[in-house]
Design a protein around this motif. Structure first.
Motif, mmCIF file in Angstrom:
data_model
loop_
_atom_site.group_PDB
_atom_site.id
_atom_site.type_symbol
_atom_site.label_atom_id
_atom_site.label_comp_id
_atom_site.label_asym_id
_atom_site.label_seq_id
_atom_site.Cartn_x
_atom_site.Cartn_y
_atom_site.Cartn_z
ATOM 1 N N ASN A 202 0.975 -1.189 -0.106
ATOM 2 C CA ASN A 202 -0.020 0.008 -0.031
ATOM 3 C C ASN A 202 0.996 1.154 -0.144
ATOM 4 O O ASN A 202 0.567 2.251 0.349
ATOM 5 N N ARG A 203 2.092 1.287 -0.453
ATOM 6 C CA ARG A 203 2.749 2.470 -0.762
ATOM 7 C C ARG A 203 2.376 3.278 -1.546
ATOM 8 O O ARG A 203 2.095 2.938 -2.780
ATOM 9 N N VAL A 204 2.847 4.624 -1.402
ATOM 10 C CA VAL A 204 2.553 5.525 -2.385
ATOM 11 C C VAL A 204 3.845 6.563 -2.443
ATOM 12 O O VAL A 204 4.486 6.608 -1.249
ATOM 13 N N ASP A 205 4.151 7.187 -3.511
ATOM 14 C CA ASP A 205 5.273 8.116 -3.509
ATOM 15 C C ASP A 205 4.763 9.752 -3.192
ATOM 16 O O ASP A 205 3.687 9.821 -2.678
ATOM 17 N N ALA A 206 5.845 10.625 -3.281
ATOM 18 C CA ALA A 206 5.731 11.750 -2.474
ATOM 19 C C ALA A 206 4.244 12.440 -3.317
ATOM 20 O O ALA A 206 3.811 13.383 -2.887
ATOM 21 N N GLN A 207 4.095 12.000 -4.484
ATOM 22 C CA GLN A 207 2.777 12.616 -5.158
ATOM 23 C C GLN A 207 1.759 11.717 -5.301
ATOM 24 O O GLN A 207 0.574 11.992 -5.715
ATOM 25 N N GLY A 208 1.863 10.838 -3.931
ATOM 26 C CA GLY A 208 0.458 9.941 -3.780
ATOM 27 C C GLY A 208 0.229 8.808 -4.801
ATOM 28 O O GLY A 208 -0.817 8.278 -4.876
ATOM 29 N N ARG A 209 1.192 8.599 -5.417
ATOM 30 C CA ARG A 209 1.054 7.647 -6.820
ATOM 31 C C ARG A 209 1.718 6.113 -6.310
ATOM 32 O O ARG A 209 2.823 6.321 -5.664
ATOM 33 N N SER A 210 1.059 5.159 -6.672
ATOM 34 C CA SER A 210 1.586 3.797 -6.111
ATOM 35 C C SER A 210 2.211 3.098 -7.575
ATOM 36 O O SER A 210 1.943 3.702 -8.614
ATOM 37 N N ARG A 211 3.080 2.181 -7.291
ATOM 38 C CA ARG A 211 3.506 1.431 -8.275
ATOM 39 C C ARG A 211 2.592 0.676 -9.118
ATOM 40 O O ARG A 211 1.729 -0.316 -8.486
ATOM 41 N N ASP A 212 2.775 0.247 -10.272
ATOM 42 C CA ASP A 212 2.169 -0.671 -11.045
ATOM 43 C C ASP A 212 2.026 -2.005 -10.668
ATOM 44 O O ASP A 212 3.195 -2.349 -10.090
ATOM 45 N N LEU A 213 0.871 -2.708 -10.533
ATOM 46 C CA LEU A 213 0.785 -4.149 -9.969
ATOM 47 C C LEU A 213 0.525 -4.880 -11.400
ATOM 48 O O LEU A 213 0.057 -4.189 -12.287
ATOM 49 N N HIS A 214 0.757 -6.224 -11.102
ATOM 50 C CA HIS A 214 0.451 -6.955 -12.391
ATOM 51 C C HIS A 214 -0.268 -8.225 -11.729
ATOM 52 O O HIS A 214 0.178 -9.429 -11.770
ATOM 53 N N VAL A 215 -1.365 -7.873 -11.246
ATOM 54 C CA VAL A 215 -2.053 -8.997 -10.465
ATOM 55 C C VAL A 215 -2.777 -10.059 -11.321
ATOM 56 O O VAL A 215 -2.296 -11.357 -10.844
ATOM 57 N N ALA A 216 -3.272 -9.955 -12.374
ATOM 58 C CA ALA A 216 -3.652 -10.980 -13.438
ATOM 59 C C ALA A 216 -2.527 -11.909 -13.784
ATOM 60 O O ALA A 216 -2.528 -13.009 -13.493
ATOM 61 N N GLU A 217 -1.527 -11.325 -14.180
ATOM 62 C CA GLU A 217 -0.412 -12.273 -14.670
ATOM 63 C C GLU A 217 0.210 -13.092 -13.511
ATOM 64 O O GLU A 217 0.617 -14.002 -13.381
ATOM 65 N N ALA A 218 0.412 -12.346 -12.131
ATOM 66 C CA ALA A 218 0.933 -12.820 -11.001
ATOM 67 C C ALA A 218 -0.152 -14.151 -10.689
ATOM 68 O O ALA A 218 0.428 -15.372 -10.420
ATOM 69 N N LEU A 219 -1.247 -13.791 -10.508
ATOM 70 C CA LEU A 219 -2.241 -14.886 -10.296
ATOM 71 C C LEU A 219 -1.918 -16.166 -11.243
ATOM 72 O O LEU A 219 -2.267 -17.321 -10.753
#
Length: 343
Positions: A202-219
């Protein structure tokens, strides 16, 4: 062909720190986010370059093209596919994302084909609160994992381990995993850079943006039949080394000199000054020093006549198949030498 030493490729990432320099002696710049030191690599534009000697300036890819048999010996047919292994060090100043890597079959079908990524970690340093997350808790299925990711509670389904220095962890493709804060590890893996990020705490950067996830591929690539991962049990071999991992992609072995619970978390150590023999069997090997200092020499001449190379902690080399038998020894302990080779 003499042993080959390369210039490391340093990678800066959000979770990195400074210990690649402080602990391993890597030459860092002024930044505080040095995450990985790629010691030996031939993967696309990421190329190890010989640091010194008559082949200085040549990339690992060039060496494979020009000297496939000298470098790989019995495995020379693999040269056309690129160097099969990648060796790196990681400084986990912050916890890494929860991720999973594909196997060879899945990776070969991606839009940009790659190898699968089976890997192993050897722990060089760990804080008292450091954790390794490796494998899912028993009984977790795809629906439960997808729900937990969506709700931001993925960590509740992960198997958490408190690692010790000197332990080795084997992470086959399909294993959900993350390295925790405070760890420094050596990693041997298939030559692949394909990672599917499942959860980023649940991390975000200084601009409130999170890093991209690849949930479908990971599952899609997760092996839900694989449960919690535990530390490998070293197997003592007759040549003075221990086998830590033996799998379809590589073998990882270790030589430990001097009695130290930190450099050899379980068992067998060699007396200081006792040589171990490597090579002479038409096989290529990667070596790296995880603790102490190791001197390597050609084995076929008297000790006084043999030129030697001394490697300190964090130093790595390729022992080409054509090098012939090599003697490796520590002159002061504790010392650990990791040795990786094709199966």
């Amino acid at each position: 062909m003499d042993p080959l030493i390369f210039t490391p490729l340093l990678k800066r990432l959000v979770w990195g720190g400074r210990r690649l320099g402080e602990l391993l002696g890597k030459r860092l710049g002024d930044h505080d986010d040095y995450a990985e030191s790629w010691e030996i690599v031939d993967h696309g534009d990421d190329q190890s370059v010989v640091a010194s000697g008559p082949l200085a300036g040549k990339s690992l890819r060039q060496l494979l093209d020009e000297f496939p048999r000298e470098l790989l010996g019995r495995d020379a047919a693999l040269a056309a596919e690129g160097f099969p292994l990648l060796l790196k060090y990681l400084d986990c100043h912050r916890v890494l994302s929860v991720q999973v890597h594909p196997d060879d079959e899945y990776a070969s079908r991606m839009p940009v084909p790659d190898k699968g990524k089976t890997e192993a970690w050897y722990v060089l340093d760990a804080g008292p609160d450091s954790r390794i997350y490796a494998g899912l808790r028993p009984g977790v299925d795809a629906e439960q994992l997808a729900t937990a990711v969506a709700e931001g509670s993925c960590q509740e389904l992960l198997h958490a381990i408190t690692p010790r220095v000197g332990e080795c962890y084997f992470i086959p493709a399909g294993t959900v995993h993350a390295l925790g804060e405070g760890l420094v590890v050596a990693e041997i893996q298939q030559s692949s850079d394909t990672t599917f990020r499942l959860f980023d705490w649940n991390r975000v950067d200084a601009q409130g943006r999170s890093r991209d996830l690849h949930v479908a591929e990971a599952l899609a690539v997760t092996d839900f039949a694989r449960g919690p991962v535990t530390a490998q049990t070293p197997v003592a071999d007759t040549d003075g080394l221990q086998t830590l991992v033996r799998c379809h992609a590589f073998e990882l072995r270790a030589a430990h000199w001097g009695a130290s619970g930190e450099s050899a978390a379980s068992g067998h150590t060699l007396p200081i000054g006792t040589p171990v023999r490597l090579g002479g069997d038409n096989r290529m090997r990667l070596i790296t020093v995880a603790c102490g200092r190791v001197t390597i020499r050609q084995s076929e001449a008297s000790k006084d006549d043999r030129p030697s190379i001394t490697l300190g902690i964090g130093d790595s080399a390729i022992l080409p198949a054509a090098t012939g038998p090599i003697s490796a020894e520590s002159e002061s302990g504790p010392t650990t030498l990791l040795v990786a080779q094709l199966p």
